[in-house]
Design a protein around this motif. Structure first.
Motif, short mmCIF file in Angstrom:
data_model
loop_
_atom_site.label_atom_id
_atom_site.label_comp_id
_atom_site.label_asym_id
_atom_site.label_seq_id
_atom_site.Cartn_x
_atom_site.Cartn_y
_atom_site.Cartn_z
N LEU A 1 54.91 -53.40 82.34
CA LEU A 1 55.35 -52.83 83.62
C LEU A 1 54.37 -53.18 84.75
O LEU A 1 53.15 -53.19 84.53
N PRO A 2 54.88 -53.40 85.96
CA PRO A 2 53.97 -53.53 87.10
C PRO A 2 53.17 -52.23 87.26
O PRO A 2 53.66 -51.15 86.88
N ALA A 3 51.95 -52.33 87.80
CA ALA A 3 51.05 -51.17 87.85
C ALA A 3 51.73 -49.94 88.46
O ALA A 3 51.58 -48.82 87.95
N ALA A 4 52.51 -50.13 89.53
CA ALA A 4 53.12 -48.99 90.21
C ALA A 4 54.06 -48.24 89.26
O ALA A 4 54.15 -47.02 89.28
N ASP A 5 54.76 -48.99 88.42
CA ASP A 5 55.70 -48.36 87.50
C ASP A 5 55.01 -47.81 86.25
O ASP A 5 55.48 -46.84 85.67
N ALA A 6 53.89 -48.43 85.87
CA ALA A 6 53.16 -47.95 84.68
C ALA A 6 52.74 -46.50 84.90
O ALA A 6 52.71 -45.70 83.97
N GLY A 7 52.46 -46.14 86.14
CA GLY A 7 52.05 -44.77 86.48
C GLY A 7 53.16 -43.75 86.26
O GLY A 7 52.90 -42.55 86.23
N ARG A 8 54.40 -44.21 86.10
CA ARG A 8 55.52 -43.28 85.91
C ARG A 8 55.71 -42.88 84.45
O ARG A 8 56.48 -41.99 84.14
N VAL A 9 55.00 -43.59 83.56
CA VAL A 9 55.23 -43.38 82.12
C VAL A 9 54.58 -42.08 81.65
O VAL A 9 53.40 -41.84 81.89
N ARG A 10 55.37 -41.25 80.99
CA ARG A 10 54.82 -40.02 80.36
C ARG A 10 55.20 -40.04 78.89
O ARG A 10 56.38 -40.20 78.56
N LEU A 11 54.21 -39.92 78.04
CA LEU A 11 54.46 -40.05 76.60
C LEU A 11 54.00 -38.81 75.84
O LEU A 11 52.84 -38.44 75.89
N LEU A 12 54.96 -38.19 75.16
CA LEU A 12 54.65 -37.06 74.28
C LEU A 12 54.60 -37.59 72.85
O LEU A 12 55.49 -38.36 72.45
N ALA A 13 53.57 -37.22 72.11
CA ALA A 13 53.48 -37.62 70.70
C ALA A 13 53.32 -36.36 69.88
O ALA A 13 52.42 -35.55 70.14
N SER A 14 54.20 -36.16 68.90
CA SER A 14 54.13 -34.92 68.12
C SER A 14 54.27 -35.22 66.64
O SER A 14 54.79 -36.26 66.23
N ASP A 15 53.79 -34.29 65.86
CA ASP A 15 53.89 -34.39 64.41
C ASP A 15 53.70 -32.99 63.85
O ASP A 15 53.20 -32.09 64.53
N LEU A 16 54.10 -32.83 62.62
CA LEU A 16 53.91 -31.55 61.93
C LEU A 16 52.46 -31.41 61.46
O LEU A 16 51.92 -30.31 61.39
N SER A 17 51.86 -32.53 61.15
CA SER A 17 50.54 -32.51 60.51
C SER A 17 49.41 -32.40 61.52
O SER A 17 49.21 -33.29 62.35
N THR A 18 48.63 -31.31 61.41
CA THR A 18 47.51 -31.14 62.35
C THR A 18 46.41 -32.16 62.05
O THR A 18 45.71 -32.60 62.95
N LYS A 19 46.29 -32.52 60.77
CA LYS A 19 45.25 -33.48 60.39
C LYS A 19 45.55 -34.86 61.00
O LYS A 19 44.69 -35.50 61.59
N ALA A 20 46.82 -35.27 60.88
CA ALA A 20 47.22 -36.56 61.45
C ALA A 20 47.04 -36.52 62.97
O ALA A 20 46.54 -37.49 63.57
N LEU A 21 47.39 -35.40 63.58
CA LEU A 21 47.28 -35.30 65.04
C LEU A 21 45.82 -35.38 65.50
O LEU A 21 45.53 -35.94 66.56
N ALA A 22 44.91 -34.83 64.69
CA ALA A 22 43.48 -34.89 65.08
C ALA A 22 43.03 -36.35 65.12
O ALA A 22 42.32 -36.77 66.04
#
Ligand code: SAM
Length: 282
Positions: A137-158
């Protein structure tokens, strides 16, 4: 001379195995098959040892009565398979770059671009998504990206939050990607690579159970839910796919794994490429 006998590790009876299978299914949706007995025994024996339990029955009683839910999280952490890698199933990242990014660039609204990696394990998948997008993405559009990452495992998330990986996990990445997105550990950190802060800070990590997807606050343009439905039976797959579909924006994309399928699952999504589905625009 005194001889110290090490106590034999407790065995898992059929009844206890059944109780573990039921508990894991009810709380995570994961179906444990018969052949998993040795794996379950080995992994849970570590939890028994850590908590000083002398039998599986005593351990399971504790898990069921533990109002904090902490030990259940540990049990599921011990059982779930977290295997993943950077650029796993690379066709998906080509599709993201070549098919989806041009659509976003042509979109007049210029609002946030919302993505969700819904079983992100130790972080390789969400970081790969972000690297792909930031490089495309061009820099101006890269700023629009919002990414949620989730999992059940707290260990994996750490691990995902820390973004630190052994060099052998990243050594096959193209050198340009390695240079741009990772820093190499020195001294005590020798042999490790860390995802650059600029990338880490752009991901929101949350513990979330796919069985309990409630309100998410916004619709998603892209959801990755890969290599987790393979552990679910049809009933759980149906429930999860229905919830994910509800959380897709019109025209939004759902990526599942190439080794998974939605056969037998009722949904209103369109198939657009292998293991890629899309919610209709209207
Ligand atoms: C094999 S990994 C897949 C990682 C990544 N999506 C990929 O394709 O490489 C499966 C992940 O699903 C997670 N998981 C299992 N059951 C889950 C549930 N009910 N809710 C959320 N995550 C779950 C596990 O903790 C594990 O990290």
């Amino acid at each position: 001379m005194s001889v110290v006998f090490e106590e034999a590790a407790p065995a898992l009876s059929d009844r206890e195995l059944n109780a573990v299978v039921q508990l894991v299914y009810q709380r995570s949706g994961i179906t444990l098959h018969d052949g998993k007995r040795a794996l379950i025994t080995a992994r849970l024996q570590k939890r028994l040892k850590a908590g000083g339990f002398r039998s599986f029955a005593a351990y399971l009683r504790f898990v069921e009565q533990d109002a904090s839910g902490q030990e259940l999280v540990q049990l599921l952490d011990a059982i779930a398979t977290n295997h993943t890698s950077f650029f796993r199933e690379p066709q998906h990242f080509d599709f993201l770059r070549e098919q989806i990014v041009p659509e976003w660039l042509g979109r007049p609204d210029r609002g946030p671009i919302e993505l969700w990696s819904a079983a992100c394990s130790t972080g390789e998948e969400p970081y790969t998504i972000l690297m792909t997008l930031l490089d495309a993405l061009p820099a101006a559009d890269a700023g629009r990206v919002r990414l949620l990452a989730s999992d059940l495992s707290t260990k994996a998330l750490a691990t995902a939050r820390a973004g630190v990986y052994r060099l052998d996990r990243v050594q096959d990445l193209p050198p340009a990607i390695l240079r741009r997105h990772f820093e190499r550990g020195l001294g005590e950190q020798e042999g490790l690579a860390r995802v650059r802060p600029a990338l880490r800070e752009r991901v929101t990590f949350e513990q979330r159970n796919l069985l309990e997807i409630g309100a998410m606050g916004r619709p998603f343009d892209v959801i990755f839910c890969r290599n987790v439905m393979i552990y679910f039976d049809r009933a759980v797959q149906q429930r999860v796919v229905a919830a994910l579909e509800r959380h897709l924006a019109p025209g939004g994309y759902l990526f599942i794994s190439h080794s998974e399928g939605l056969n037998g699952v009722t949904h209103g999504l369109q198939w657009v490429a292998p293991a890629v589905y899309r919610r209709r625009l209207t």
